[in-house]
Design a protein around this motif. Structure first.
Motif, PDB file in Angstrom:
ATOM      1  N   ALA A  26       0.869  -1.163   0.000  1.00 35.91           N
ATOM      2  CA  ALA A  26       0.000   0.000   0.000  1.00 35.91           C
ATOM      3  C   ALA A  26       0.919   1.229   0.000  1.00 35.91           C
ATOM      4  N   TYR A  27       0.325   2.410  -0.083  1.00 35.78           N
ATOM      5  CA  TYR A  27       1.124   3.642  -0.055  1.00 35.78           C
ATOM      6  C   TYR A  27       2.028   3.622   1.182  1.00 35.78           C
ATOM      7  N   ALA A  28       3.337   3.685   0.966  1.00 37.83           N
ATOM      8  CA  ALA A  28       4.301   3.586   2.065  1.00 37.83           C
ATOM      9  C   ALA A  28       5.342   4.695   1.905  1.00 37.83           C
ATOM     10  N   PRO A  29       5.158   5.827   2.629  1.00 35.29           N
ATOM     11  CA  PRO A  29       6.101   6.950   2.480  1.00 35.29           C
ATOM     12  C   PRO A  29       7.546   6.547   2.767  1.00 35.29           C
ATOM     13  N   GLU A  30       7.748   5.549   3.632  1.00 38.73           N
ATOM     14  CA  GLU A  30       9.119   5.109   3.951  1.00 38.73           C
ATOM     15  C   GLU A  30       9.812   4.528   2.717  1.00 38.73           C
ATOM     16  N   LEU A  31       9.014   4.096   1.745  1.00 41.62           N
ATOM     17  CA  LEU A  31       9.594   3.569   0.505  1.00 41.62           C
ATOM     18  C   LEU A  31      10.263   4.690  -0.303  1.00 41.62           C
ATOM     19  N   ALA A  32       9.717   5.898  -0.195  1.00 43.39           N
ATOM     20  CA  ALA A  32      10.310   7.046  -0.907  1.00 43.39           C
ATOM     21  C   ALA A  32      11.706   7.328  -0.358  1.00 43.39           C
ATOM     22  N   ASP A  74      18.072   5.369  -9.746  1.00 48.31           N
ATOM     23  CA  ASP A  74      17.900   5.570 -11.191  1.00 48.31           C
ATOM     24  C   ASP A  74      16.535   5.081 -11.637  1.00 48.31           C
ATOM     25  N   VAL A  75      16.129   3.925 -11.113  1.00 45.95           N
ATOM     26  CA  VAL A  75      14.859   3.325 -11.532  1.00 45.95           C
ATOM     27  C   VAL A  75      14.088   2.821 -10.312  1.00 45.95           C
ATOM     28  N   LEU A  76      12.815   3.158 -10.263  1.00 47.78           N
ATOM     29  CA  LEU A  76      11.915   2.568  -9.270  1.00 47.78           C
ATOM     30  C   LEU A  76      10.862   1.756 -10.020  1.00 47.78           C
ATOM     31  N   VAL A  77      10.816   0.461  -9.740  1.00 49.81           N
ATOM     32  CA  VAL A  77       9.754  -0.388 -10.296  1.00 49.81           C
ATOM     33  C   VAL A  77       8.698  -0.491  -9.199  1.00 49.81           C
ATOM     34  N   HIS A  78       7.517   0.070  -9.453  1.00 52.14           N
ATOM     35  CA  HIS A  78       6.488   0.127  -8.396  1.00 52.14           C
ATOM     36  C   HIS A  78       5.215  -0.564  -8.856  1.00 52.14           C
ATOM     37  N   ALA A  80      -6.453  -2.069   0.926  1.00 50.86           N
ATOM     38  CA  ALA A  80      -5.536  -1.977   2.077  1.00 50.86           C
ATOM     39  C   ALA A  80      -4.109  -2.367   1.711  1.00 50.86           C
ATOM     40  N   ALA A  81      -3.963  -3.108   0.614  1.00 51.48           N
ATOM     41  CA  ALA A  81      -2.673  -3.763   0.372  1.00 51.48           C
ATOM     42  C   ALA A  81      -1.937  -3.273  -0.883  1.00 51.48           C
ATOM     43  N   HIS A  82      -2.570  -2.426  -1.683  1.00 47.65           N
ATOM     44  CA  HIS A  82      -1.931  -2.002  -2.936  1.00 47.65           C
ATOM     45  C   HIS A  82      -1.977  -0.477  -3.090  1.00 47.65           C
ATOM     46  N   THR A  83      -1.340   0.036  -4.141  1.00 48.45           N
ATOM     47  CA  THR A  83      -1.152   1.492  -4.280  1.00 48.45           C
ATOM     48  C   THR A  83      -1.836   2.026  -5.540  1.00 48.45           C
ATOM     49  N   LEU A  84      -2.587   3.090  -5.372  1.00 54.11           N
ATOM     50  CA  LEU A  84      -3.247   3.732  -6.510  1.00 54.11           C
ATOM     51  C   LEU A  84      -2.243   4.611  -7.272  1.00 54.11           C
ATOM     52  N   PRO A  85      -2.485   4.858  -8.563  1.00 48.79           N
ATOM     53  CA  PRO A  85      -1.517   5.604  -9.384  1.00 48.79           C
ATOM     54  C   PRO A  85      -1.073   6.934  -8.784  1.00 48.79           C
ATOM     55  N   GLY A  99       2.785   8.001  -7.882  1.00 47.36           N
ATOM     56  CA  GLY A  99       3.404   9.245  -8.350  1.00 47.36           C
ATOM     57  C   GLY A  99       4.043  10.028  -7.205  1.00 47.36           C
ATOM     58  N   LYS A 100       3.356  10.060  -6.053  1.00 48.24           N
ATOM     59  CA  LYS A 100       3.893  10.770  -4.880  1.00 48.24           C
ATOM     60  C   LYS A 100       5.196  10.121  -4.414  1.00 48.24           C
ATOM     61  N   ILE A 101       5.214   8.796  -4.355  1.00 45.84           N
ATOM     62  CA  ILE A 101       6.426   8.076  -3.903  1.00 45.84           C
ATOM     63  C   ILE A 101       7.594   8.399  -4.848  1.00 45.84           C
ATOM     64  N   ALA A 102       7.323   8.295  -6.161  1.00 43.99           N
ATOM     65  CA  ALA A 102       8.395   8.525  -7.149  1.00 43.99           C
ATOM     66  C   ALA A 102       8.907   9.958  -7.074  1.00 43.99           C
ATOM     67  N   ALA A 103       7.977  10.912  -6.870  1.00 42.16           N
ATOM     68  CA  ALA A 103       8.369  12.329  -6.786  1.00 42.16           C
ATOM     69  C   ALA A 103       9.177  12.578  -5.514  1.00 42.16           C
ATOM     70  N   ASP A 104       8.692  12.061  -4.386  1.00 46.42           N
ATOM     71  CA  ASP A 104       9.403  12.262  -3.106  1.00 46.42           C
ATOM     72  C   ASP A 104      10.789  11.622  -3.143  1.00 46.42           C
TER      73      ASP A 104
END
Ligand code: ZN
Ligand code: ZN
Length: 313
Positions: free
Chosen positions: A210-216, A223-227, A254-259, A263-268
């Motif tokens: 799911a959305y996980a800010p710690e992943l950012a 160089d590459v994030l495969v999400h 509860a378990a996965h991430t919406l587009p 985008g927020k994770i990749a930007a952060d």
């Protein structure tokens, strides 16, 4: 030719140049660029009739295969990517959902039966060693028969399992450092993302989360994030057709991430390239690449690639 001072100097310079070129070409041969190939991009364990294969991602670091997850069909996809199965060397499991580990035993078996197999080191959360043991007992009759009848080595000795139950450095060798980050994939608590820092590239694989800010933070400046990614209208359409719609929708949300959140994770994280993979739903051909990436682009303005099986990035 008489060797005067000038000739001598140019001879020395020539030697230095050719020697340097030689050294460069040797080191170019020794260190091959890191390659990333998506083997299977469909989220979930259901085997689709056509289209995307179940999850698996391949890195070739200095031409050595590092496989992340092995859903059903991974052996075939490895072959389709031009990698002989008995070259399998390192395997990383993100978590124990079957779309990520169903072919763990079969891969090791196929590597063993395909020729002279390499030693395989497998890394993952607790349960991996038991799975290996259970697989070898499942095929005990065949394995024991072939050892005696065909003079093969014992495959149980070719596999070394390394379990870990907290984030940190997973392994390190001369080519790459691999580390893990705990992600959010309820009800599973032992779910990890992996980061590969090779000499030329750093690549992060989110696993299921799911959305996980710690992943950012974990993917910072990669160089590459495969999400992984989940498209809500597609999920709504999918669950409408199923008897367990409500429970399944709750699990997916509860378990996965919406587009937008991908985008927020990749930007952060300020990654250069974002690759979408582990599509949920992964077999709805009516969802276009633009639909998958539209929400992502609201937050992330770097390069976005909508993953496809066997695409190399
Ligand atoms: Zn999955
Ligand atoms: Zn999962």
């Amino acid at each position: 030719m008489k060797l005067n001072r000038r000739n001598f100097l140019s001879a020395v310079a020539g030697f230095t140049v050719s020697h340097t070129l030689l050294a460069r070409s040797i080191s170019a041969q020794q260190t091959k660029p890191t390659r990333l190939i998506l083997l299977g991009t469909k989220g979930g364990p259901r085997v689709g009739e056509a289209g995307r294969s179940n999850p698996s991602t391949l890195l070739l670091i200095n031409d050595v295969p590092y496989l992340i997850d092995c859903g059903y069909g991974t052996t075939k996809q490895l072959l389709n990517a031009g990698v002989a199965v008995n070259r399998l060397r390192y395997l990383f499991i993100t978590h124990h959902h079957s779309d990520h580990n169903l072919e763990f035993g079969p891969l090791v078996y196929n590597s063993w039966i395909t020729g002279i197999p390499a030693q395989v080191d497998a890394y993952g959360p607790p349960g991996l060693a038991q799975m290996a043991q259970d697989f070898f007992s499942y095929l005990k009759f065949d394995i024991d028969t072939r050892i005696v009848d065909e003079g093969r080595p014992d495959p149980r000795k070719l596999l070394t399992v390394h379990e870990f139950d907290k984030p940190g450095v997973v392994m390190e060798n001369a080519d790459v450092k691999v580390s893990s980050c705990r992600v959010r994939h309820p009800p599973i608590t032992q779910a990890y993302a992996y980061r590969f820092d090779a000499r030329d590239r750093s690549i992060v694989i989110s696993g299921d989360t799911a959305y996980a800010p710690e992943l950012a933070e974990f993917a910072k400046d990669a160089d590459v994030l495969v999400h992984e990614v989940m498209y809500l209208p597609g999920v709504e359409a999918l669950v409408r057709r199923l008897p367990n719609a409500k429970r399944l929708r709750e699990h997916l949300m509860a378990a996965h991430t919406l587009p937008e959140d991908v985008g927020k994770i990749a930007a952060d994280a300020r990654v250069k390239t974002l690759v979408l993979s582990h599509f949920v739903p992964g077999d709805d051909a009516s969802i276009t690449d633009d639909q998958w990436s539209e929400g992502v682009r609201k937050h992330f303005h770097g390069r976005v690639i909508v993953g496809k099986d066997l695409l190399e990035i």
